[in-house]
Design a protein around this motif. Structure first.
Motif, PDB file in Angstrom:
ATOM      1  N   UNK A  75       0.801  -1.221   0.000  1.00  0.00           N
ATOM      2  CA  UNK A  75       0.000   0.000   0.000  1.00  0.00           C
ATOM      3  C   UNK A  75       0.828   1.263   0.000  1.00  0.00           C
ATOM      4  N   UNK A  76       0.688   2.097   1.037  1.00  0.00           N
ATOM      5  CA  UNK A  76       1.367   3.392   1.031  1.00  0.00           C
ATOM      6  C   UNK A  76       2.882   3.283   1.028  1.00  0.00           C
ATOM      7  N   UNK A  77       3.424   2.209   1.575  1.00  0.00           N
ATOM      8  CA  UNK A  77       4.875   2.036   1.529  1.00  0.00           C
ATOM      9  C   UNK A  77       5.358   1.977   0.094  1.00  0.00           C
ATOM     10  N   UNK A  78       4.650   1.240  -0.735  1.00  0.00           N
ATOM     11  CA  UNK A  78       5.014   1.141  -2.141  1.00  0.00           C
ATOM     12  C   UNK A  78       4.725   2.440  -2.881  1.00  0.00           C
ATOM     13  N   UNK A  79       3.549   3.007  -2.664  1.00  0.00           N
ATOM     14  CA  UNK A  79       3.235   4.225  -3.407  1.00  0.00           C
ATOM     15  C   UNK A  79       4.156   5.377  -3.021  1.00  0.00           C
ATOM     16  N   UNK A  80       4.632   5.392  -1.775  1.00  0.00           N
ATOM     17  CA  UNK A  80       5.604   6.415  -1.377  1.00  0.00           C
ATOM     18  C   UNK A  80       6.898   6.297  -2.182  1.00  0.00           C
ATOM     19  N   UNK A  81       7.239   5.089  -2.600  1.00  0.00           N
ATOM     20  CA  UNK A  81       8.497   4.859  -3.320  1.00  0.00           C
ATOM     21  C   UNK A  81       8.348   5.029  -4.831  1.00  0.00           C
ATOM     22  N   UNK A  82       7.137   5.254  -5.300  1.00  0.00           N
ATOM     23  CA  UNK A  82       6.915   5.257  -6.749  1.00  0.00           C
ATOM     24  C   UNK A  82       7.663   6.382  -7.451  1.00  0.00           C
ATOM     25  N   UNK A  83       7.732   7.563  -6.855  1.00  0.00           N
ATOM     26  CA  UNK A  83       8.425   8.664  -7.514  1.00  0.00           C
ATOM     27  C   UNK A  83       9.903   8.338  -7.688  1.00  0.00           C
ATOM     28  N   UNK A  84      10.489   7.704  -6.695  1.00  0.00           N
ATOM     29  CA  UNK A  84      11.900   7.321  -6.813  1.00  0.00           C
ATOM     30  C   UNK A  84      12.080   6.281  -7.912  1.00  0.00           C
ATOM     31  N   UNK A  85      11.138   5.339  -8.015  1.00  0.00           N
ATOM     32  CA  UNK A  85      11.230   4.332  -9.074  1.00  0.00           C
ATOM     33  C   UNK A  85      11.107   4.985 -10.449  1.00  0.00           C
ATOM     34  N   UNK A  86      10.180   5.933 -10.570  1.00  0.00           N
ATOM     35  CA  UNK A  86      10.021   6.644 -11.839  1.00  0.00           C
ATOM     36  C   UNK A  86      11.269   7.459 -12.158  1.00  0.00           C
ATOM     37  N   UNK A  87      11.913   8.006 -11.138  1.00  0.00           N
ATOM     38  CA  UNK A  87      13.169   8.732 -11.336  1.00  0.00           C
ATOM     39  C   UNK A  87      14.234   7.802 -11.892  1.00  0.00           C
ATOM     40  N   UNK A  88      14.369   6.616 -11.305  1.00  0.00           N
ATOM     41  CA  UNK A  88      15.364   5.651 -11.780  1.00  0.00           C
ATOM     42  C   UNK A  88      15.096   5.246 -13.226  1.00  0.00           C
ATOM     43  N   UNK A  89      13.821   5.151 -13.598  1.00  0.00           N
ATOM     44  CA  UNK A  89      13.485   4.820 -14.983  1.00  0.00           C
ATOM     45  C   UNK A  89      13.936   5.938 -15.921  1.00  0.00           C
ATOM     46  N   UNK A  90      13.610   7.179 -15.567  1.00  0.00           N
ATOM     47  CA  UNK A  90      13.973   8.312 -16.423  1.00  0.00           C
ATOM     48  C   UNK A  90      15.480   8.457 -16.550  1.00  0.00           C
TER      49      UNK A  90
END
Length: 544
Positions: A75-90
């Motif tokens: 839940x929120x633990x994962x969604x909190x990390x989503x921006x960092x994951x998207x950063x790593x993708x970019x």
């Protein structure tokens, strides 16, 4: 409950792939992952926010060259990390995000379970290379192994594995395994010969090195010296050629002086870059003859079509290209190849051409830098040659550090020009410190960016990192204020009160000092590098 379970399948497979550090926050649903970390010799680093965990993992990967691993709860633990994951993708950084998920059979049931998410894996799949929800401990181990396979031989990008709660707890009697290394593509020999011919005939060759060239520094240098070609880099390629080298132009691809030089060149080779707008700042790269080298086939003609496209790993491709060049590419070019420890020697004026281009680029960058050049020079003077600088989406970084903080090797500069996230600098520096514990690390950023992740001061204190954190006080969001003024918009939501950051740092258990003169920063940073904890340096000075 068997203690050798789905959680063990994941953690033992991480250890088999050489993982010794993970970033994350323990939660109710990921405890079966944490159960096995100590036994497998893996250190758990606990930031104060999952986004910080992701940025730390990105900095760890960027500086260390090894995948960063993030453990979140559901839940929120994962969604909190989503921006960092998207950063790593970019930014094309290898990251593995591991999270628990709702029990098997309850997907999308909307039962009101704790942390229940409509489709966590589906949401992540829109942000990363791939996201997979597994159905057994065996499949969980396989997914981790496949994740590491995607980090080798292909463009590195983040992946996500979701392990249902019942799978984490299910008994597992298997063994971790490591898959075969994915072979990188090799360039076509005929295309290599065509590229070598273009370069050998060129009178004004030019090299652009991007993030895909960070592990091909020796080859980039050898090619540049063989051709006498100036080398400019993107931000993610900063340091691929030692920025003190006579042929180094610096991270100047966005500058109009460099873009004009590419148009005037007669052979341009681009190594490991998509040449995106985040690099070019609404500019354009074009040349009469363009050679592109990339491991990702989708990049070979993107934003600047190639006359010769070389699909392959940067180091291997440049080695092939060097072998195909004649001993003397042109009658007055640089002769031979040089070991990385040899002095640079030239036989014509091409080093002077590179120096003139570098000065033109610096002069252009200096026009918008204000005091940021002086501030960067002060930090550079204190940080040893092998030091790492972490920046943020702050003016002091993209107007200052990008151009005026020279680095001598790749993987020494942390900044995300593509996703341009705020709050990255401090946690990325923490990850960088752990990836290269022998190298000094410093942070230089603005107050707006720092306040996005101020809580990670506690993490740096926990780790006893001798980390200088220089915060340039712009009174809020200076860049957005400038943009509002340019558009004739009265400043709205950008002039913000800044806390007494030195006192705040001390409240966290760090050291905290204030300065008003950039000239004082050098001594303060030097002192911070020998401290037993992080030091926040609150710099209040005019930056326009």
């Amino acid at each position: 409950m068997s203690t050798r379970n789905g959680g063990a399948a994941v953690v033992e497979t991480l250890a088999a792939h050489g993982v010794d550090t993970v970033f994350g926050i323990p939660g109710t649903h990921n405890l079966e992952l944490y159960r096995h970390l100590v036994a497998c010799g893996i250190r758990a680093v606990t930031p104060r926010h999952e986004q910080g965990a992701g940025y730390a993992a990105e900095g760890y990967a960027r500086v260390g060259g090894r995948p960063g691993v993030v453990l979140t709860t559901s839940g929120p633990g994962l969604t909190n990390a989503m921006t960092a994951a998207a950063t790593a993708y970019a930014e094309s950084q290898p990251m593995l995000v591991l999270s628990p998920g709702v029990p098997t059979g309850t997907e999308g049931a909307d039962l009101g379970l704790l942390h229940e998410t409509k489709d966590a894996s589906g949401a992540m799949d829109r942000l990363v290379r791939w996201s997979r929800r597994v159905e057994s401990p065996e499949e969980a181990a396989d997914a981790v192994t496949e994740a590491f396979a995607t980090f080798r031989g292909t463009r590195p990008r983040p992946v996500h594995v979701e392990v249902p709660l019942d799978v984490l707890e299910r008994a597992w009697g298997g063994s971790p395994w490591v898959g075969a290394v994915t072979a990188a593509p090799e360039p076509d020999a005929a295309d290599v010969r065509r590229a070598a011919t273009l370069l050998a005939r060129a009178r004004r060759p030019l090299v652009i090195a991007g993030g895909g060239a960070v592990d091909a520094a020796a080859e980039v240098r050898a090619l540049a010296e063989a051709l006498g070609a100036p080398v400019a880099t993107t931000v993610n390629g900063k340091g691929v050629l030692d920025e003190s080298h006579p042929l180094a132009v610096g991270a100047a691809v966005r500058l109009r002086a460099l873009q004009k030089a590419t148009a005037d060149s007669d052979a341009l080779i681009v190594v490991g870059s998509e040449l995106g707008d985040a690099d070019l700042w609404e500019g354009r790269i074009a040349a009469p003859a363009v050679i592109r080298c990339d491991i990702d086939p989708g990049q070979l003609h993107k934003n600047c079509p190639a006359d010769v496209a070389l699909l392959g790993d940067a180091a291997t491709t440049l080695q092939a290209l060097l072998a195909a060049l004649p001993a003397n590419p042109t009658s007055d070019a640089f002769v031979g190849t040089y070991p990385t420890n040899a002095p640079f020697v030239g036989t014509d004026g091409r080093a002077a051409r590179a120096g003139e281009l570098r000065e033109a680029c610096r002069a252009e960058a200096r026009g918008g830098a204000g005091a940021y050049e002086e501030i960067n020079a002060a930090v550079r003077a204190a940080l040893p040659a092998d030091g790492v600088l972490a920046g943020d989406s702050s003016q002091v970084t993209y107007l200052g550090s990008v151009h005026f903080f020279d680095v001598l090797a790749p993987r020494r500069f942390c900044y995300t020009p593509g996703y341009a996230t705020l709050g990255y600098g401090l946690p990325a520096a923490i990850g960088a410190s752990l990836a290269r514990p022998q190298a000094p690390v410093a942070v230089l950023l603005g107050d707006g960016a720092f306040m996005f992740s101020v809580q990670e001061l506690a993490t740096a204190v926990d780790l006893r990192l001798p980390l200088p954190i220089v915060v340039v006080d712009n009174g809020g969001y200076r860049e957005i204020r400038d943009q509002q003024e340019t558009r004739g918009i009265p400043p709205v939501g950008v002039d913000l009160p800044v806390p007494d950051l030195a006192s705040l740092a001390r409240a966290f258990g760090a050291l905290g000092v204030r300065a008003t003169d950039p000239g004082a920063v050098t001594a303060l940073v030097a002192d911070a590098l020998s401290a037993d904890r992080p030091t926040l340096i609150h710099l209040k000075t005019r930056t326009e």
